[in-house]
Design a protein around this motif. Structure first.
Motif, PDB file in Angstrom:
ATOM      1  N   ASP A  56       0.821  -1.213   0.000  1.00 38.78           N
ATOM      2  CA  ASP A  56       0.000   0.000   0.000  1.00 38.78           C
ATOM      3  C   ASP A  56       0.854   1.262   0.000  1.00 38.78           C
ATOM      4  O   ASP A  56       0.447   2.296  -0.545  1.00 38.78           O
TER       5      ASP A  56
ATOM      6  N   GLU B  68       2.808   5.442  -6.226  1.00 34.36           N
ATOM      7  CA  GLU B  68       2.342   5.479  -7.628  1.00 34.36           C
ATOM      8  C   GLU B  68       1.387   6.653  -7.822  1.00 34.36           C
ATOM      9  O   GLU B  68       1.476   7.372  -8.817  1.00 34.36           O
ATOM     10  N   ARG B  69       0.490   6.831  -6.852  1.00 38.96           N
ATOM     11  CA  ARG B  69      -0.452   7.957  -6.952  1.00 38.96           C
ATOM     12  C   ARG B  69       0.285   9.284  -6.882  1.00 38.96           C
ATOM     13  O   ARG B  69      -0.171  10.293  -7.416  1.00 38.96           O
TER      14      ARG B  69
ATOM     15  N   TRP C  83       6.191  -4.398 -10.154  1.00 40.31           N
ATOM     16  CA  TRP C  83       5.715  -5.398  -9.184  1.00 40.31           C
ATOM     17  C   TRP C  83       6.202  -6.767  -9.635  1.00 40.31           C
ATOM     18  O   TRP C  83       5.689  -7.327 -10.614  1.00 40.31           O
TER      19      TRP C  83
ATOM     20  N   LYS D 244       1.792   1.665  -3.567  1.00 38.61           N
ATOM     21  CA  LYS D 244       0.633   2.146  -4.346  1.00 38.61           C
ATOM     22  C   LYS D 244       0.422   3.643  -4.136  1.00 38.61           C
ATOM     23  O   LYS D 244       0.073   4.374  -5.061  1.00 38.61           O
ATOM     24  N   GLN D 245       0.641   4.095  -2.901  1.00 35.87           N
ATOM     25  CA  GLN D 245       0.516   5.528  -2.620  1.00 35.87           C
ATOM     26  C   GLN D 245       1.560   6.311  -3.411  1.00 35.87           C
ATOM     27  O   GLN D 245       1.270   7.365  -3.970  1.00 35.87           O
TER      28      GLN D 245
END
Lengths: 388, 142
Positions: free
Chosen positions: A109, A115-116, A123, A112-113
Protein backbone atom coordinates in the motif's frame (compact mmCIF):
# COMPACT_ATOMS: atom_id res chain seq x y z
CA UNK A 1 0.17 -21.72 27.29
CA UNK A 2 -2.48 -22.29 29.93
CA UNK A 3 -5.47 -21.57 27.72
CA UNK A 4 -8.21 -23.70 26.19
CA UNK A 5 -7.29 -22.53 22.72
CA UNK A 6 -4.12 -23.85 21.15
CA UNK A 7 -2.35 -20.75 19.91
CA UNK A 8 -0.64 -21.42 16.59
CA UNK A 9 -0.64 -17.87 15.24
CA UNK A 10 2.78 -16.61 16.32
CA UNK A 11 3.33 -15.00 12.93
CA UNK A 12 0.40 -12.69 13.62
CA UNK A 13 1.71 -11.74 17.02
CA UNK A 14 3.46 -13.28 19.99
CA UNK A 15 2.72 -13.00 23.69
CA UNK A 16 5.17 -10.79 25.54
CA UNK A 17 7.85 -12.94 27.18
CA UNK A 18 7.44 -12.61 30.98
CA UNK A 19 11.12 -11.58 31.21
CA UNK A 20 10.36 -8.74 28.79
CA UNK A 21 7.23 -7.68 30.66
CA UNK A 22 9.24 -7.50 33.87
CA UNK A 23 11.73 -5.06 32.33
CA UNK A 24 8.94 -2.98 30.85
CA UNK A 25 7.14 -2.69 34.16
CA UNK A 26 10.24 -0.97 35.56
CA UNK A 27 9.72 1.97 33.19
CA UNK A 28 6.21 3.06 34.05
CA UNK A 29 5.70 4.30 37.58
CA UNK A 30 7.23 6.88 39.95
CA UNK A 31 9.84 4.46 41.22
CA UNK A 32 10.82 3.41 37.72
CA UNK A 33 12.51 4.80 34.60
CA UNK A 34 9.50 6.84 33.53
CA UNK A 35 11.07 10.19 32.63
CA UNK A 36 11.34 11.69 29.17
CA UNK A 37 14.58 10.40 27.63
CA UNK A 38 15.08 13.80 25.98
CA UNK A 39 15.19 15.61 29.34
CA UNK A 40 18.56 16.76 30.65
CA UNK A 41 17.87 16.02 34.33
CA UNK A 42 18.98 12.86 36.12
CA UNK A 43 15.72 10.87 35.66
CA UNK A 44 15.77 11.84 31.99
CA UNK A 45 19.39 10.73 31.61
CA UNK A 46 18.49 7.45 33.28
CA UNK A 47 15.67 6.90 30.78
CA UNK A 48 18.01 7.82 27.92
CA UNK A 49 20.46 5.22 29.19
CA UNK A 50 17.72 2.59 29.12
CA UNK A 51 16.77 3.58 25.57
CA UNK A 52 20.38 3.46 24.36
CA UNK A 53 20.91 0.08 25.97
CA UNK A 54 17.84 -1.20 24.11
CA UNK A 55 19.16 0.32 20.87
CA UNK A 56 22.37 -1.64 21.34
CA UNK A 57 20.41 -4.82 22.03
CA UNK A 58 18.37 -4.44 18.84
CA UNK A 59 21.51 -3.66 16.83
CA UNK A 60 23.38 -6.64 18.27
CA UNK A 61 20.83 -9.16 17.02
CA UNK A 62 21.30 -8.06 13.40
CA UNK A 63 24.94 -7.01 13.30
CA UNK A 64 24.24 -3.28 13.06
CA UNK A 65 25.72 -0.28 14.88
CA UNK A 66 23.43 1.17 17.58
CA UNK A 67 23.45 4.51 15.75
CA UNK A 68 21.89 2.83 12.73
CA UNK A 69 18.70 1.91 14.62
CA UNK A 70 15.71 4.28 14.52
CA UNK A 71 12.78 3.43 16.78
CA UNK A 72 9.30 3.64 15.27
CA UNK A 73 5.78 2.56 16.24
CA UNK A 74 6.12 -0.79 14.45
CA UNK A 75 7.14 -2.48 11.23
CA UNK A 76 4.35 -0.77 9.28
CA UNK A 77 5.76 2.64 10.14
CA UNK A 78 9.28 1.40 9.46
CA UNK A 79 8.22 0.25 5.99
CA UNK A 80 6.51 3.57 5.32
CA UNK A 81 9.50 5.57 6.54
CA UNK A 82 11.99 3.51 4.54
CA UNK A 83 10.09 3.50 1.25
CA UNK A 84 8.50 6.94 1.24
CA UNK A 85 11.49 8.48 2.95
CA UNK A 86 14.00 7.11 0.43
CA UNK A 87 11.76 7.63 -2.60
CA UNK A 88 11.22 11.29 -1.80
CA UNK A 89 14.78 12.03 -0.69
CA UNK A 90 16.30 10.49 -3.82
CA UNK A 91 13.57 11.53 -6.25
CA UNK A 92 16.05 13.76 -8.12
CA UNK A 93 17.98 10.60 -9.04
CA UNK A 94 14.94 8.74 -10.32
CA UNK A 95 11.32 7.88 -9.62
CA UNK A 96 11.26 4.14 -10.21
CA UNK A 97 10.83 1.54 -7.45
CA UNK A 98 10.80 -2.26 -7.48
CA UNK A 99 8.92 -4.51 -5.10
CA UNK A 100 7.13 -7.86 -5.24
CA UNK A 101 3.46 -8.80 -5.38
CA UNK A 102 3.69 -10.81 -2.16
CA UNK A 103 5.01 -8.15 0.20
CA UNK A 104 3.16 -7.26 3.38
CA UNK A 105 0.37 -4.74 2.89
CA UNK A 106 2.50 -2.15 4.65
CA UNK A 107 4.85 -2.27 1.65
CA UNK A 108 2.24 -2.87 -1.06
CA UNK A 109 0.00 0.00 0.00
CA UNK A 110 2.94 2.34 0.55
CA UNK A 111 4.16 1.67 -2.99
CA UNK A 112 0.63 2.15 -4.35
CA UNK A 113 0.52 5.53 -2.62
CA UNK A 114 3.82 6.46 -4.25
CA UNK A 115 2.34 5.48 -7.63
CA UNK A 116 -0.45 7.96 -6.95
CA UNK A 117 2.24 10.49 -6.11
CA UNK A 118 3.81 10.05 -9.55
CA UNK A 119 6.42 7.33 -8.92
CA UNK A 120 6.59 4.25 -11.11
CA UNK A 121 6.59 0.81 -9.45
CA UNK A 122 7.56 -2.55 -10.94
CA UNK A 123 5.72 -5.40 -9.18
CA UNK A 124 7.75 -8.61 -9.34
CA UNK A 125 6.00 -11.96 -9.49
CA UNK A 126 7.36 -14.74 -7.25
CA UNK A 127 8.32 -18.12 -8.66
CA UNK A 128 6.11 -21.16 -7.99
CA UNK A 129 7.81 -21.67 -4.61
CA UNK A 130 7.06 -18.12 -3.51
CA UNK A 131 10.61 -16.78 -3.89
CA UNK A 132 11.92 -13.62 -5.50
CA UNK A 133 15.15 -14.56 -7.25
CA UNK A 134 18.04 -12.05 -7.47
CA UNK A 135 18.11 -12.50 -11.26
CA UNK A 136 14.48 -11.33 -11.47
CA UNK A 137 15.36 -8.20 -9.48
CA UNK A 138 18.37 -7.59 -11.71
CA UNK A 139 16.28 -7.76 -14.86
CA UNK A 140 13.84 -5.20 -13.48
CA UNK A 141 16.50 -2.60 -12.56
CA UNK A 142 16.51 0.59 -14.65
CA UNK A 143 18.80 3.61 -14.73
CA UNK A 144 16.13 5.58 -12.82
CA UNK A 145 15.52 2.92 -10.13
CA UNK A 146 16.14 4.36 -6.67
CA UNK A 147 14.86 1.66 -4.35
CA UNK A 148 14.12 -2.07 -4.23
CA UNK A 149 11.93 -3.37 -1.38
CA UNK A 150 11.83 -7.14 -0.88
CA UNK A 151 10.80 -8.97 2.27
CA UNK A 152 13.19 -11.38 3.99
CA UNK A 153 10.60 -13.94 5.13
CA UNK A 154 7.10 -14.01 3.70
CA UNK A 155 4.54 -13.60 6.47
CA UNK A 156 2.01 -16.01 4.96
CA UNK A 157 4.05 -18.90 3.60
CA UNK A 158 7.33 -18.48 5.49
CA UNK A 159 9.67 -18.70 2.51
CA UNK A 160 13.09 -17.04 2.94
CA UNK A 161 14.35 -14.81 0.13
CA UNK A 162 18.02 -14.65 -0.80
CA UNK A 163 18.57 -11.09 0.38
CA UNK A 164 22.35 -11.54 0.23
CA UNK A 165 22.07 -12.24 -3.49
CA UNK A 166 19.54 -9.46 -4.07
CA UNK A 167 21.77 -7.06 -2.12
CA UNK A 168 24.79 -7.84 -4.29
CA UNK A 169 22.74 -6.99 -7.38
CA UNK A 170 21.37 -3.71 -6.03
CA UNK A 171 24.67 -2.55 -4.49
CA UNK A 172 26.51 -3.15 -7.78
CA UNK A 173 23.99 -0.93 -9.56
CA UNK A 174 23.97 1.74 -6.83
CA UNK A 175 20.31 1.15 -5.94
CA UNK A 176 19.07 1.15 -2.33
CA UNK A 177 17.68 -2.09 -0.88
CA UNK A 178 14.99 -2.10 1.80
CA UNK A 179 14.12 -5.40 3.49
CA UNK A 180 11.08 -6.01 5.66
CA UNK A 181 12.48 -8.34 8.33
CA UNK A 182 9.43 -8.35 10.64
CA UNK A 183 9.12 -12.14 10.30
CA UNK A 184 12.81 -13.04 10.11
CA UNK A 185 14.55 -11.18 12.93
CA UNK A 186 15.35 -13.60 15.71
CA UNK A 187 14.45 -16.61 13.57
CA UNK A 188 16.96 -16.38 10.73
CA UNK A 189 20.53 -15.17 11.37
CA UNK A 190 21.00 -11.63 10.03
CA UNK A 191 24.37 -9.90 9.78
CA UNK A 192 24.04 -6.41 8.36
CA UNK A 193 27.82 -6.04 8.36
CA UNK A 194 28.03 -8.52 5.50
CA UNK A 195 24.64 -8.02 3.82
CA UNK A 196 24.29 -5.27 1.21
CA UNK A 197 21.06 -4.04 2.76
CA UNK A 198 20.49 -0.31 3.25
CA UNK A 199 17.21 -0.25 5.17
CA UNK A 200 15.61 -2.99 7.27
CA UNK A 201 12.30 -2.99 9.16
CA UNK A 202 11.75 -4.74 12.49
CA UNK A 203 8.77 -5.35 14.75
CA UNK A 204 8.71 -5.78 18.52
CA UNK A 205 5.57 -7.89 18.84
CA UNK A 206 6.60 -10.60 16.39
CA UNK A 207 9.47 -11.50 18.71
CA UNK A 208 7.91 -11.66 22.19
CA UNK A 209 8.16 -7.91 22.68
CA UNK A 210 5.28 -5.46 23.04
CA UNK A 211 3.02 -4.15 20.28
CA UNK A 212 3.36 -0.53 19.24
CA UNK A 213 7.12 -0.54 18.85
CA UNK A 214 9.40 -1.26 15.92
CA UNK A 215 12.65 -0.12 14.44
CA UNK A 216 14.22 0.78 11.14
CA UNK A 217 17.85 0.07 10.36
CA UNK A 218 19.29 2.96 8.34
CA UNK A 219 22.78 2.24 7.00
CA UNK A 220 25.43 4.84 7.82
CA UNK A 221 28.23 3.56 5.59
CA UNK A 222 27.50 4.11 2.77
CA UNK A 223 25.14 6.66 4.26
CA UNK A 224 21.43 6.48 3.53
CA UNK A 225 19.23 9.54 3.97
CA UNK A 226 15.48 9.74 4.35
CA UNK A 227 12.79 12.37 4.28
CA UNK A 228 11.01 11.99 7.65
CA UNK A 229 7.31 11.17 7.82
CA UNK A 230 6.82 13.00 11.09
CA UNK A 231 8.10 16.39 12.10
CA UNK A 232 8.45 17.63 15.62
CA UNK A 233 11.25 17.51 18.11
CA UNK A 234 13.85 16.07 15.75
CA UNK A 235 14.16 12.83 17.71
CA UNK A 236 15.99 9.83 16.28
CA UNK A 237 18.43 11.96 14.27
CA UNK A 238 15.53 13.89 12.79
CA UNK A 239 14.11 10.77 11.14
CA UNK A 240 11.28 10.11 13.59
CA UNK A 241 10.06 12.87 15.83
CA UNK A 242 8.03 12.05 18.92
CA UNK A 243 8.81 11.38 22.57
CA UNK A 244 10.48 8.01 22.86
CA UNK A 245 8.28 5.37 24.53
CA UNK A 246 10.86 4.13 27.02
CA UNK A 247 8.89 1.10 28.26
CA UNK A 248 8.14 -0.09 24.71
CA UNK A 249 11.73 0.43 23.59
CA UNK A 250 13.12 -1.34 26.66
CA UNK A 251 10.73 -4.21 25.97
CA UNK A 252 11.83 -4.49 22.36
CA UNK A 253 15.47 -4.35 23.38
CA UNK A 254 15.06 -7.12 25.94
CA UNK A 255 13.10 -9.23 23.44
CA UNK A 256 15.86 -8.87 20.85
CA UNK A 257 18.50 -9.65 23.46
CA UNK A 258 16.69 -12.85 24.46
CA UNK A 259 16.30 -13.79 20.80
CA UNK A 260 20.04 -13.31 20.23
CA UNK A 261 20.89 -15.56 23.17
CA UNK A 262 18.31 -18.23 22.33
CA UNK A 263 18.17 -18.16 18.52
CA UNK A 264 20.19 -21.34 17.76
CA UNK A 265 18.37 -23.66 20.15
CA UNK A 266 14.99 -22.02 19.55
CA UNK A 267 15.30 -22.36 15.76
CA UNK A 268 16.19 -26.02 16.21
CA UNK A 269 13.17 -26.62 18.44
CA UNK A 270 10.78 -24.79 16.09
CA UNK A 271 12.11 -26.61 13.03
CA UNK A 272 11.45 -29.92 14.74
CA UNK A 273 7.95 -28.88 15.79
CA UNK A 274 7.12 -27.56 12.32
CA UNK A 275 8.26 -30.81 10.72
CA UNK A 276 6.23 -32.79 13.23
CA UNK A 277 3.19 -30.64 12.42
CA UNK A 278 3.59 -31.08 8.66
CA UNK A 279 4.20 -34.83 8.89
CA UNK A 280 1.16 -35.18 11.16
CA UNK A 281 -1.11 -33.10 8.93
CA UNK A 282 0.03 -34.92 5.81
CA UNK A 283 -0.62 -38.28 7.43
CA UNK A 284 -4.09 -37.19 8.62
CA UNK A 285 -4.94 -35.49 5.31
CA UNK A 286 -2.89 -37.04 2.50
CA UNK A 287 -4.45 -34.58 0.02
CA UNK A 288 -2.89 -31.62 1.91
CA UNK A 289 -0.48 -29.46 -0.08
CA UNK A 290 2.41 -27.41 1.27
CA UNK A 291 2.35 -23.79 0.10
CA UNK A 292 5.79 -22.33 -0.59
CA UNK A 293 9.31 -23.68 -0.94
CA UNK A 294 9.77 -27.04 0.85
CA UNK A 295 13.14 -26.22 2.44
CA UNK A 296 13.97 -22.51 1.98
CA UNK A 297 11.64 -21.48 4.77
CA UNK A 298 11.59 -19.99 8.24
CA UNK A 299 11.36 -22.28 11.24
CA UNK A 300 7.99 -21.21 12.63
CA UNK A 301 5.59 -20.92 9.66
CA UNK A 302 3.72 -23.69 7.85
CA UNK A 303 1.08 -22.89 5.22
CA UNK A 304 -1.07 -25.78 4.04
CA UNK A 305 -3.84 -26.02 1.42
CA UNK A 306 -6.67 -28.46 2.16
CA UNK A 307 -8.34 -29.41 -1.14
CA UNK A 308 -12.02 -30.23 -1.43
CA UNK A 309 -13.39 -28.21 1.45
CA UNK A 310 -14.26 -24.59 2.06
CA UNK A 311 -11.70 -22.55 3.97
CA UNK A 312 -13.91 -20.56 6.35
CA UNK A 313 -15.66 -23.73 7.46
CA UNK A 314 -12.38 -25.46 8.20
CA UNK A 315 -11.14 -22.43 10.11
CA UNK A 316 -14.29 -22.28 12.24
CA UNK A 317 -14.49 -26.04 12.64
CA UNK A 318 -10.97 -25.94 14.05
CA UNK A 319 -12.02 -23.23 16.48
CA UNK A 320 -9.98 -24.85 19.25
CA UNK A 321 -6.86 -23.83 17.36
CA UNK A 322 -5.99 -20.18 16.78
CA UNK A 323 -4.64 -20.07 13.23
CA UNK A 324 -4.97 -17.73 10.25
CA UNK A 325 -6.29 -18.09 6.74
CA UNK A 326 -3.75 -15.94 4.98
CA UNK A 327 -2.16 -13.38 7.26
CA UNK A 328 -4.11 -11.86 10.12
CA UNK A 329 -3.66 -8.47 8.50
CA UNK A 330 -5.54 -9.63 5.38
CA UNK A 331 -7.97 -12.27 6.63
CA UNK A 332 -10.43 -9.60 7.75
CA UNK A 333 -11.31 -8.83 4.14
CA UNK A 334 -12.43 -12.46 3.49
CA UNK A 335 -10.73 -12.58 0.09
CA UNK A 336 -8.48 -15.43 -0.98
CA UNK A 337 -4.90 -14.60 -0.10
CA UNK A 338 -3.17 -12.47 -2.74
CA UNK A 339 0.08 -14.23 -1.83
CA UNK A 340 -1.29 -17.70 -2.57
CA UNK A 341 -2.98 -16.42 -5.74
CA UNK A 342 0.38 -14.99 -6.83
CA UNK A 343 1.89 -18.49 -6.36
CA UNK A 344 -0.65 -19.84 -8.81
CA UNK A 345 -3.11 -21.42 -6.35
CA UNK A 346 -6.72 -21.13 -7.56
CA UNK A 347 -9.38 -19.37 -5.46
CA UNK A 348 -10.59 -22.60 -3.87
CA UNK A 349 -7.14 -23.81 -2.82
CA UNK A 350 -6.09 -20.34 -1.69
CA UNK A 351 -9.35 -20.09 0.27
CA UNK A 352 -8.84 -23.45 1.96
CA UNK A 353 -5.27 -22.73 3.04
CA UNK A 354 -4.32 -22.32 6.66
CA UNK A 355 -1.24 -20.70 8.10
CA UNK A 356 0.03 -22.43 11.23
CA UNK A 357 2.76 -20.53 13.03
CA UNK A 358 4.49 -21.95 16.05
CA UNK A 359 6.64 -20.21 18.60
CA UNK A 360 8.56 -20.16 21.84
CA UNK A 361 5.72 -21.51 23.97
CA UNK A 362 4.38 -24.17 21.58
CA UNK A 363 4.55 -27.71 22.93
CA UNK A 364 4.62 -31.19 21.39
CA UNK A 365 1.21 -31.86 22.93
CA UNK A 366 -0.26 -28.78 21.26
CA UNK A 367 1.07 -29.85 17.86
CA UNK A 368 -0.36 -33.34 18.30
CA UNK A 369 -3.74 -31.94 19.38
CA UNK A 370 -3.79 -29.57 16.39
CA UNK A 371 -3.14 -32.45 14.00
CA UNK A 372 -5.98 -34.44 15.58
CA UNK A 373 -8.47 -31.57 15.36
CA UNK A 374 -7.61 -30.58 11.78
CA UNK A 375 -7.67 -34.17 10.53
CA UNK A 376 -11.00 -34.90 12.20
CA UNK A 377 -12.69 -31.67 11.04
CA UNK A 378 -11.30 -31.92 7.50
CA UNK A 379 -12.82 -35.37 7.02
CA UNK A 380 -16.11 -34.29 8.61
CA UNK A 381 -16.44 -31.40 6.16
CA UNK A 382 -15.32 -33.53 3.23
CA UNK A 383 -18.01 -36.11 4.05
CA UNK A 384 -20.62 -33.35 4.07
CA UNK A 385 -19.65 -32.05 0.63
CA UNK A 386 -21.19 -33.15 -2.66
CA UNK A 387 -18.97 -35.00 -5.13
CA UNK A 388 -16.74 -32.92 -7.38
CA UNK B 1 -22.61 -15.02 19.21
CA UNK B 2 -19.78 -17.47 18.82
CA UNK B 3 -16.66 -15.66 20.04
CA UNK B 4 -14.87 -13.89 17.23
CA UNK B 5 -17.49 -14.61 14.59
CA UNK B 6 -20.66 -13.16 13.15
CA UNK B 7 -22.53 -16.42 13.83
CA UNK B 8 -24.96 -16.86 16.71
CA UNK B 9 -25.08 -19.98 18.84
CA UNK B 10 -27.97 -21.49 16.83
CA UNK B 11 -25.99 -21.28 13.60
CA UNK B 12 -22.95 -22.55 15.40
CA UNK B 13 -24.83 -25.54 16.81
CA UNK B 14 -26.11 -26.60 13.36
CA UNK B 15 -22.67 -26.08 11.80
CA UNK B 16 -21.02 -28.22 14.45
CA UNK B 17 -23.62 -30.99 14.25
CA UNK B 18 -25.61 -30.73 11.01
CA UNK B 19 -28.95 -32.58 11.17
CA UNK B 20 -30.13 -34.88 8.36
CA UNK B 21 -26.92 -34.61 6.33
CA UNK B 22 -25.97 -37.20 3.72
CA UNK B 23 -27.92 -38.91 0.95
CA UNK B 24 -30.78 -41.41 0.86
CA UNK B 25 -29.97 -44.96 -0.23
CA UNK B 26 -30.20 -45.35 -4.00
CA UNK B 27 -33.29 -47.57 -3.66
CA UNK B 28 -35.21 -45.23 -1.32
CA UNK B 29 -38.69 -44.46 -2.63
CA UNK B 30 -40.24 -41.07 -3.31
CA UNK B 31 -36.93 -39.18 -3.39
CA UNK B 32 -36.46 -36.09 -5.54
CA UNK B 33 -33.28 -34.05 -5.64
CA UNK B 34 -32.21 -30.56 -6.64
CA UNK B 35 -28.86 -28.82 -6.75
CA UNK B 36 -27.63 -25.25 -6.86
CA UNK B 37 -24.40 -23.29 -6.69
CA UNK B 38 -20.91 -24.26 -7.74
CA UNK B 39 -17.71 -24.96 -5.87
CA UNK B 40 -15.86 -22.33 -7.86
CA UNK B 41 -18.32 -19.76 -6.49
CA UNK B 42 -17.65 -20.90 -2.95
CA UNK B 43 -20.82 -22.90 -2.23
CA UNK B 44 -22.67 -25.85 -3.71
CA UNK B 45 -25.72 -27.66 -2.34
CA UNK B 46 -27.54 -30.87 -3.29
CA UNK B 47 -30.87 -31.29 -1.49
CA UNK B 48 -33.03 -34.44 -1.43
CA UNK B 49 -36.68 -34.57 -0.35
CA UNK B 50 -38.50 -37.82 0.38
CA UNK B 51 -42.19 -37.30 -0.37
CA UNK B 52 -45.00 -39.76 0.39
CA UNK B 53 -48.15 -40.38 -1.61
CA UNK B 54 -50.02 -37.73 0.39
CA UNK B 55 -47.50 -35.07 -0.67
CA UNK B 56 -45.83 -34.80 2.70
CA UNK B 57 -42.08 -34.37 3.02
CA UNK B 58 -41.31 -37.27 5.31
CA UNK B 59 -37.54 -36.78 5.38
CA UNK B 60 -34.69 -34.71 3.88
CA UNK B 61 -31.02 -35.19 3.11
CA UNK B 62 -28.39 -32.85 1.70
CA UNK B 63 -24.75 -32.49 0.80
CA UNK B 64 -23.12 -29.11 1.13
CA UNK B 65 -19.86 -27.39 0.31
CA UNK B 66 -19.61 -23.92 1.75
CA UNK B 67 -19.10 -21.60 4.66
CA UNK B 68 -20.52 -22.32 8.14
CA UNK B 69 -23.67 -20.34 7.28
CA UNK B 70 -24.37 -22.49 4.20
CA UNK B 71 -23.97 -25.68 6.21
CA UNK B 72 -26.12 -24.42 9.09
CA UNK B 73 -28.87 -23.18 6.74
CA UNK B 74 -29.06 -26.61 5.06
CA UNK B 75 -29.38 -28.25 8.44
CA UNK B 76 -32.03 -25.83 9.72
CA UNK B 77 -34.03 -25.93 6.48
CA UNK B 78 -34.03 -29.73 6.55
CA UNK B 79 -35.51 -29.66 10.05
CA UNK B 80 -38.14 -27.12 9.03
CA UNK B 81 -39.27 -29.03 5.95
CA UNK B 82 -39.55 -32.46 7.55
CA UNK B 83 -43.15 -33.44 8.21
CA UNK B 84 -44.64 -30.55 6.28
CA UNK B 85 -46.51 -30.51 2.97
CA UNK B 86 -44.45 -30.22 -0.19
CA UNK B 87 -46.28 -27.01 -1.14
CA UNK B 88 -44.77 -25.42 1.97
CA UNK B 89 -41.30 -26.52 0.87
CA UNK B 90 -41.87 -24.72 -2.43
CA UNK B 91 -42.55 -21.50 -0.55
CA UNK B 92 -40.02 -21.95 2.23
CA UNK B 93 -37.75 -18.89 2.41
CA UNK B 94 -34.19 -19.66 3.48
CA UNK B 95 -33.44 -15.98 2.95
CA UNK B 96 -35.93 -15.07 5.67
CA UNK B 97 -34.36 -17.71 7.88
CA UNK B 98 -30.95 -16.10 7.31
CA UNK B 99 -32.38 -12.69 8.19
CA UNK B 100 -33.95 -14.08 11.37
CA UNK B 101 -30.58 -15.54 12.37
CA UNK B 102 -28.96 -12.16 11.90
CA UNK B 103 -26.53 -13.34 9.24
CA UNK B 104 -24.60 -10.52 7.64
CA UNK B 105 -25.69 -9.35 4.19
CA UNK B 106 -22.72 -11.10 2.55
CA UNK B 107 -24.18 -14.43 3.66
CA UNK B 108 -27.49 -13.85 1.83
CA UNK B 109 -25.96 -15.58 -1.20
CA UNK B 110 -25.64 -18.74 0.91
CA UNK B 111 -29.36 -18.65 1.71
CA UNK B 112 -30.25 -18.19 -1.96
CA UNK B 113 -28.23 -21.25 -2.98
CA UNK B 114 -29.88 -23.45 -0.32
CA UNK B 115 -33.30 -22.13 -1.32
CA UNK B 116 -32.62 -22.73 -5.02
CA UNK B 117 -31.57 -26.33 -4.35
CA UNK B 118 -34.79 -27.02 -2.38
CA UNK B 119 -36.97 -25.40 -5.06
CA UNK B 120 -35.21 -27.38 -7.78
CA UNK B 121 -36.13 -30.57 -5.92
CA UNK B 122 -39.76 -29.45 -5.56
CA UNK B 123 -39.92 -28.65 -9.29
CA UNK B 124 -38.56 -32.09 -10.02
CA UNK B 125 -41.44 -33.61 -8.02
CA UNK B 126 -44.06 -31.37 -9.61
CA UNK B 127 -42.78 -32.20 -13.09
CA UNK B 128 -43.03 -35.85 -12.13
CA UNK B 129 -39.45 -36.25 -13.27
CA UNK B 130 -37.28 -39.24 -12.46
CA UNK B 131 -35.34 -38.82 -9.24
CA UNK B 132 -32.22 -37.25 -10.66
CA UNK B 133 -30.61 -33.94 -9.89
CA UNK B 134 -32.22 -30.80 -11.17
CA UNK B 135 -29.41 -28.30 -11.38
CA UNK B 136 -29.97 -24.61 -10.84
CA UNK B 137 -27.18 -22.48 -12.18
CA UNK B 138 -26.21 -20.00 -9.55
CA UNK B 139 -24.96 -16.85 -11.13
CA UNK B 140 -25.53 -14.09 -8.58
CA UNK B 141 -22.76 -13.50 -6.07
CA UNK B 142 -23.99 -10.86 -3.69
Amino acid sequence: MKQETIYLDYAATTPVDPRVAEKMACCLTCEGTFANPASAHAPGRKARGAVERARSQVAALVGAEPGEIVFTSGATESDNLAIKGAAHFYSDKGRHLITSRIEHKAVLDTCKQLERDGFEVTWLKPDADGLIQPSVVEQALRPDTVLVSIMHVNNEIGTVNDIAGIGRVTRERGVLLHVDAAQSAGKVPIDLKTLCVDLMSFSGHKLYGPKGIGALYVRREPRVQLDPLMHGGGHEHGMRSGTLATHQIVGMGEAFELARQELPQEAKKLNALREKLWRGLHAAVPQALLNGHPTQRVCGILNVAFPGIEGESLLFACGAIAVSSGSACTSADQQPSFVLRALGRDDQLAGSSIRFSIGRFTTDDEVEAAVRVVGQEYHRLLDLAPAG
Amino acid sequence: MFPGSEYNTEVWSHFRAPRNSGVFPADASGVVAGAAGARKHGRAVEFQLQVNAAGTVVDCRYRVFGCPATIALCSMASEALKGGPLCDAARYSVVQLADRLGLVAEKRAAAIVVEDAIRAAVRRYNNNSPPQLAVVKFTMES
